[in-house]
Every structure is written in structure tokens, then in C-alpha cells.
Design an enzyme around this catalytic site. Structure first.
Site, PDB file in Angstrom:
ATOM      1  N   TYR A 113       0.826  -1.214   0.000  1.00  0.00           N
ATOM      2  CA  TYR A 113       0.000   0.000   0.000  1.00  0.00           C
ATOM      3  C   TYR A 113       0.857   1.259   0.000  1.00  0.00           C
ATOM      4  CZ  TYR A 113      -4.072  -2.870   1.394  1.00  0.00           C
ATOM      5  OH  TYR A 113      -5.085  -3.799   1.456  1.00  0.00           O
ATOM      6  N   SER A 119     -13.862  -4.628   1.162  1.00  0.00           N
ATOM      7  CA  SER A 119     -14.683  -4.077   0.085  1.00  0.00           C
ATOM      8  C   SER A 119     -16.181  -4.215   0.362  1.00  0.00           C
ATOM      9  CB  SER A 119     -14.339  -4.758  -1.252  1.00  0.00           C
ATOM     10  OG  SER A 119     -14.777  -3.991  -2.348  1.00  0.00           O
ATOM     11  N   PHE A 157     -16.133  -0.987  -3.593  1.00  0.00           N
ATOM     12  CA  PHE A 157     -15.422   0.193  -4.106  1.00  0.00           C
ATOM     13  C   PHE A 157     -16.320   1.427  -4.155  1.00  0.00           C
ATOM     14  CE2 PHE A 157     -12.726  -2.911  -6.813  1.00  0.00           C
ATOM     15  CZ  PHE A 157     -11.940  -3.221  -5.724  1.00  0.00           C
ATOM     16  N   GLY A 158     -17.307   1.488  -3.273  1.00  0.00           N
ATOM     17  CA  GLY A 158     -18.213   2.631  -3.235  1.00  0.00           C
ATOM     18  C   GLY A 158     -19.412   2.494  -4.136  1.00  0.00           C
ATOM     19  N   LEU A 169     -21.939   0.527  -3.964  1.00  0.00           N
ATOM     20  CA  LEU A 169     -23.201   0.306  -3.256  1.00  0.00           C
ATOM     21  C   LEU A 169     -23.731   1.555  -2.564  1.00  0.00           C
ATOM     22  CD1 LEU A 169     -22.423  -3.265  -1.913  1.00  0.00           C
ATOM     23  CD2 LEU A 169     -24.333  -2.644  -3.415  1.00  0.00           C
ATOM     24  N   THR A 170     -22.973   2.636  -2.589  1.00  0.00           N
ATOM     25  CA  THR A 170     -23.525   3.910  -2.093  1.00  0.00           C
ATOM     26  C   THR A 170     -24.484   4.519  -3.114  1.00  0.00           C
ATOM     27  OG1 THR A 170     -21.786   5.308  -3.062  1.00  0.00           O
ATOM     28  CG2 THR A 170     -21.359   4.368  -0.879  1.00  0.00           C
ATOM     29  N   GLY A 171     -24.407   4.045  -4.343  1.00  0.00           N
ATOM     30  CA  GLY A 171     -25.250   4.588  -5.418  1.00  0.00           C
ATOM     31  C   GLY A 171     -24.657   5.788  -6.114  1.00  0.00           C
TER      32      GLY A 171
END
Length: 347
Positions: free
Chosen positions: A53, A235, A239-240, A242-244
Site C-alpha cells: 500500500y 470491500s 469500491f463505493g 453500493l452507495t449509489g
């Protein structure tokens, strides 16, 4: 905060774990310090890093995430309050863009020892609580790949890797061992070798798990429950997705999928339709789509910790607060219906 046991140990991990892969790329050291301060103040004790990372991996930034974490531990003097996890990079060539790590990372004894010593130096600590194999040496289905295709070149044996890790446990440099992006066969092979060769026992498996990717439920989560292995979900927001915020082709400024083309795992068939349905269900029950998706992972009986990542404090606090979100039987039934209509759109 809620806490759950690590494997068959007496260690307690916070249900929300703090992911770190943006530190040194999307987040500065000052921002990372703020995230760690907030997490600790809210009872989060599990911090998860990796030697490769931040992401996306680059030679000029490799190791900066661990270095930032180490600087914070030194500045705050709170090492004993943190359950610190990091990972050794898996075999180079099984994941793109990592030839800069030890000239091509492998999981042999030499590389394991070098990786641990380098991480300890960057983290400014004498021991790592949980040291994880980031992905297998052999070719198998991980990082969004379904369908096993056998290759004869398994490379370094699991026994050599586990033996090296066991030596490091005996030396006190690492306390517990975990896996990541591993299959049910791989987990059981580590467990078999531990029993038959008197080697250190695997205590955790860190794999992707979210409303779009429930492949871990096919064999792996039963194994975790029966063998007392903690399932560490990464996850959880896909990767975001599911926030819409990416629906209908949206590309929010500064968002991960806007910045980096590397992350295409959740762009497959049925994904958009499933996300749309989950977001609508969350809104119907007046729960933010992010809280809804995180609560689903939090409430699984096999979840040992739910590793969240955030690029700002507002996101982080909201993610931490998801431990207080309950899902009714009606909501769970609706989730099952959506899952049946759009099964595993992304592995």
C-alpha cells in the site's frame, strides 16, 4: 462498538476495522492521522495495512501506508491499544504492477523474513498482531476471477510459507497468522499442515464480501464457522458502488473509480441493476445506501470484522455508525429476492 473474537484466540477485534490503502495516495499523512484518531476514539482497535500500500501500487509510494501508520503510533504512544495487521505481497505476476517489491515478490522463506522485517521497521513496532498472506503463490480464482483453471506451476509450497511464518511467531515478531484472497482449499491446506506438521494455526481469512459479491458463502464461510477462523470482510461497499454514487454513469470528482481505471471488478453483468435495486430498498426504509450495505455485512454471523475505508472524516464516522443499524426480517427477505434476481454479479 461491538467486538468479536479472532479465530480461536482471546483477542477481540472491533466489528469495524479501519482500512488504510488510501494513505499516501488519496490521503495525506495529516488526514490519515485524523482518521486514526477518530477511529480509536470510537472504539475501533483493528487497523489493517499491507506492505504494497497505498493503492494503486507504485514504486515511489510503496510502503508509505505502513510508514504513516508507524509515525502515528510513535506520535500517539498507543501501540498496546491497537490490533495491528499487515500483509506480505503475494507472488508477483498474480497481481499487476508489483515487480518493484523485492524484484518480484514470492512467498518463500527469504521473502517472508525480509517482508516482515521491512514492515516492522516502517511500522516502528517490535511485533505485528496479525500477519496475512495477501494472495496465494499458486494460480487460483481471486481478485474477481470465477472458475478454477488448473496450472501446474504452484511455485513456493504452502508448507514453506507456513513454516517461515511459524518461525516468526516463535521469534515474537508476529503474533497470529491470517490469509487473504484465499480459497476454501487453500484455507484447509494451511489448517492440515498446521495439524500434521505442528505449525502455527491460521486465525483469519480476509476476502471480499458485500451485497454484490457473496461468493465467500459457497464453502468458505461455513468453514470459518466450523473451524473457528475469523472472516474479515473487505470491500463491503464494492469500491463505493453500493452507495449509489456511480449510478447512471456518474463520475463524482475525486472518487476512487473516477480517479483510477484499475478497479473494474464491479462493472460486470447485472451489477448496475442490482445496485439500483439495493439503493431503492435502502431509501424505502430511510437508511442511507452505505449504512444499508455495511449493516448487511455487520450482521452476518461469520463476520469477524468489517474493514471499511474512507477518504474523509464524514465518510469514516458514517461507516463506524453502521454498527448501530439493524435490518428487519422484511429487509433481509427483500435482499434475498434481489440476490435471486441478480445472483453474484461480481466475484
Amino acid at each position: 462498538m461491538q467486538y468479536r473474537k479472532l479465530g480461536n484466540t482471546d483477542e477481540e477485534l472491533s466489528l469495524i476495522g479501519l482500512g488504510t490503502m488510501t494513505w499516501g495516495e488519496q490521503n495525506t499523512q495529516a488526514e490519515a492521522f485524523q482518521q486514526m484518531d477518530m477511529a480509536l476514539a470510537n472504539g475501533v482497535n483493528f487497523f489493517d495495512a499491507a506492505e504494497m500500500y497505498p493503492i494503486p501500487p507504485k514504486p515511489e509510494t510503496q510502503g508509505q501506508t505502513e510508514a504513516i501508520l508507524g509515525n502515528w503510533l510513535a506520535a500517539r504512544g498507543c501501540r498496546e491499544k491497537i490490533f495491528l495487521a499487515t500483509k506480505i505481497t503475494g507472488r508477483e505476476g498474480r497481481n499487476a504492477g508489483l515487480s518493484h517489491i523485492r524484484g518480484g515478490a514470492r512467498l518463500n522463506r527469504e521473502h517472508v523474513f525480509k517482508a516482515v522485517d521491512s514492515s516492522l521497521k516502517r511500522l516502528q513496532t517490535d511485533y505485528i498482531d496479525l500477519y496475512q498472506v495477501h494472495w496465494p503463490e499458486r494460480a487460483t480464482n481471486f481478485f474477481g476471477r470465477l472458475g478454477y483453471e488448473h496450472q501446474e506451476d504452484d511455485g513456493v509450497s504452502i508448507e514453506e510459507t507456513l513454516s517461515a511464518l511459524t518461525e516468526l511467531v516463535q521469534q515474537g515478531k508476529i503474533r497470529h497468522i491470517g490469509l487473504s484472497n484465499e480459497t476454501p482449499w487453500g484455507v484447509m491446506e494451511y489448517m492440515r499442515l498446521a495439524r500434521e506438521k505442528n505449525l502455527a494455526r491460521i486465525q483469519s481469512i480476509q476476502n471480499p464480501y458485500n451485497l454484490l459479491n457473496r461468493t465467500a458463502e459457497i464453502g468458505l464461510t461455513e468453514m470459518c464457522i466450523r473451524e473457528q477462523i475469523s472472516f474479515l470482510a473487505y470491500s463491503p461497499l464494492a469500491f463505493g458502488k453500493l452507495t449509489g454514487k456511480y449510478l447512471n454513469g456518474a463520475q463524482p470528482e475525486g472518487a476512487r473509480l473516477t480517479l483510477y481505471s484499475r478497479f473494474a471488478r464491479y462493472d460486470k453483468v447485472n451489477a448496475e441493476e442490482a445496485i439500483t435495486a439495493y439503493v431503492a430498498l435502502a431509501n424505502e426504509h430511510r437508511i442511507s445506501p452505505a449504512d444499508f450495505a455495511l449493516a448487511f455485512v455487520n450482521t452476518r454471523d461469520f463476520t469477524g470484522s468489517n474493514i471499511i475505508g474512507a477518504t474523509n472524516l464524514e465518510q469514516l464516522q458514517a461507516n463506524i455508525n453502521s454498527v448501530d443499524v439493524a435490518l428487519s426480517e422484511d429487509m433481509l427477505a427483500a435482499i434475498a429476492d434481489i440476490h435471486a434476481r441478480y445472483p453474484n454479479p461480481s466475484p
